[in-house]
Design a protein around this motif. Structure first.
Motif, short mmCIF file in Angstrom:
data_model
loop_
_atom_site.label_atom_id
_atom_site.label_comp_id
_atom_site.label_asym_id
_atom_site.label_seq_id
_atom_site.Cartn_x
_atom_site.Cartn_y
_atom_site.Cartn_z
N MET A 103 0.85 -1.19 0.00
CA MET A 103 0.00 0.00 0.00
C MET A 103 0.88 1.24 0.00
O MET A 103 2.07 1.18 0.32
CB MET A 103 -0.93 0.02 1.21
N ASP A 104 0.28 2.36 -0.38
CA ASP A 104 1.00 3.62 -0.33
C ASP A 104 -0.01 4.74 -0.28
O ASP A 104 -1.11 4.65 -0.84
CB ASP A 104 1.90 3.78 -1.56
N LEU A 105 0.36 5.82 0.41
CA LEU A 105 -0.49 7.00 0.44
C LEU A 105 -0.70 7.55 -0.96
O LEU A 105 -1.78 8.05 -1.29
CB LEU A 105 0.15 8.07 1.33
N SER A 106 0.31 7.43 -1.81
CA SER A 106 0.29 7.98 -3.16
C SER A 106 -0.35 7.01 -4.14
O SER A 106 0.11 5.88 -4.31
CB SER A 106 1.71 8.30 -3.61
N SER A 107 -1.38 7.47 -4.84
CA SER A 107 -1.99 6.64 -5.88
C SER A 107 -1.03 6.46 -7.05
O SER A 107 -1.06 5.42 -7.73
CB SER A 107 -3.31 7.27 -6.35
N GLU A 108 -0.16 7.44 -7.31
CA GLU A 108 0.82 7.33 -8.39
C GLU A 108 1.86 6.27 -8.07
O GLU A 108 2.23 5.46 -8.93
CB GLU A 108 1.49 8.68 -8.63
N ILE A 109 2.34 6.25 -6.83
CA ILE A 109 3.31 5.22 -6.45
C ILE A 109 2.67 3.84 -6.48
O ILE A 109 3.27 2.87 -6.96
CB ILE A 109 3.89 5.54 -5.06
N ALA A 110 1.44 3.72 -5.99
CA ALA A 110 0.73 2.44 -6.05
C ALA A 110 0.54 1.99 -7.49
O ALA A 110 0.69 0.80 -7.81
CB ALA A 110 -0.61 2.55 -5.33
N ARG A 111 0.23 2.94 -8.38
CA ARG A 111 0.04 2.60 -9.79
C ARG A 111 1.35 2.09 -10.41
O ARG A 111 1.35 1.07 -11.11
CB ARG A 111 -0.44 3.84 -10.56
N ARG A 112 2.45 2.78 -10.14
CA ARG A 112 3.74 2.34 -10.68
C ARG A 112 4.11 0.97 -10.16
O ARG A 112 4.62 0.12 -10.90
CB ARG A 112 4.82 3.35 -10.31
N ALA A 113 3.89 0.74 -8.87
CA ALA A 113 4.21 -0.56 -8.29
C ALA A 113 3.37 -1.66 -8.94
O ALA A 113 3.87 -2.75 -9.23
CB ALA A 113 3.97 -0.52 -6.78
N ARG A 114 2.11 -1.36 -9.17
CA ARG A 114 1.20 -2.33 -9.80
C ARG A 114 1.70 -2.67 -11.21
O ARG A 114 1.69 -3.85 -11.63
CB ARG A 114 -0.21 -1.76 -9.83
N GLU A 115 2.13 -1.66 -11.95
CA GLU A 115 2.65 -1.89 -13.29
C GLU A 115 3.93 -2.72 -13.26
O GLU A 115 4.13 -3.61 -14.10
CB GLU A 115 2.92 -0.55 -13.99
N ASN A 116 4.81 -2.41 -12.33
CA ASN A 116 6.08 -3.13 -12.24
C ASN A 116 5.91 -4.58 -11.83
O ASN A 116 6.79 -5.41 -12.09
CB ASN A 116 7.01 -2.43 -11.24
#
Length: 282
Positions: free
Chosen positions: A91-104
């Motif tokens: 999880m992450d407070l940032s939706s952008e960081i969560a999105r990048r992690a999901r893509e990776n």
């Protein structure tokens, strides 16, 4: 020389989701993420700590309290915890960081969500292991550490284990890190740092039993980053190998009396008791 990204005053005064959504792009633009060797060293030490303390089994249900590593670089270790069919959530407070992690990590089965650790959208008693690597030391208000720990306590199963690291205030180079941060030369906001006794007290305050403490990564972050940039700029492979070898050997300081003065991060294992302190025997 150490590359830096200057932040303006407006960026430094607000550190909610919108602020953290912008951090990955700033790191990309300034080529500022960790040197590959330092990233692997950080990954190795974090993973070792979780494997030693986490009590991991095939039925472990794991939460990692931020996804910064999984979004950004070679220090990612969440996928390593997924062995034997374990359920893993980042999880992450940032939706952008969560999105990048999901893509990776597409197709891996790891779940990523955008959420605030101070108010998790998760039921009570959901996780058997929580891994919190230098997540709760980025708050503007120091009281948010206790709020977050109480929330993690809530979502953990009785007997569950919290493996947590925070910036180490006893580190001899912590004043230098704070100075550089105040000058705006760190690419993201750093909150309060903690001594091992302060971390223990915060954990015990919300009900955790503290079973272990240590400090990890015994190479000062600013010095290590600057050193690796210098030796790579010189392009003399024997010097690069020697520098890397010395940094690996420095990790032996964890087993000495200097541990809490040389480690970049203070670490603790907190266990949620099987029974609440206020519960009575049947």
């Amino acid at each position: 020389p150490l590359q830096i990204m200057k932040k303006n005053k407006d960026q430094q005064t607000g550190h909610g989701e919108s602020y953290w959504n912008e951090v990955p792009g700033g790191l990309d633009d300034n080529n500022h993420y960790l040197d590959p060797f330092l990233a692997q060293l950080k990954r190795r030490e974090n993973l070792r700590l979780v494997q030693e303390w986490g009590g991991l089994g095939p039925d472990s249900i794991i939460l990692k309290t931020d996804a910064f590593e999984e979004a950004m670089g070679g220090d990612s270790f969440l996928a390593d915890l997924q062995q034997d069919g374990r359920q893993v959530t980042g999880m992450d407070l940032s939706s952008e960081i969560a999105r990048r992690a999901r893509e990776n990590h597409g197709g891996s089965g790891i779940r990523f969500l955008a959420a605030d650790v101070r108010q998790l959208p998760v039921s009570d008693n959901s996780f058997s292991v929580v891994v919190s690597p230098s997540t709760l030391d980025h708050f503007q208000d120091a009281s948010d550490l206790g709020i977050s720990l109480a929330e993690l306590f809530r979502v953990m199963k009785p007997g569950g284990r919290l493996v947590i690291t925070l910036d180490n205030r006893q580190n001899l180079f912590d004043p230098l890190l704070k100075l550089v941060h105040r000058l705006g030369w760190v690419p993201y906001f750093i909150g309060q740092s903690y001594t091992v006794s302060e971390l223990r007290a915060e954990l015990e305050q919300v009900g955790f039993e503290v079973r272990e403490t240590t400090a990890i990564l015994h190479n000062p972050r600013l010095v290590a980053v600057a050193t690796m940039k210098l030796v790579r700029w010189l392009r003399w492979r024997p010097l690069i190998r020697l520098t890397e070898k010395l940094m690996v050997k420095a990790q032996r300081l964890e087993n000495t009396f200097l541990c809490y003065y040389t480690g970049s991060f203070v670490a603790a294992l907190g266990v949620r008791p099987e029974r609440s302190p206020n519960s009575s025997s049947p």
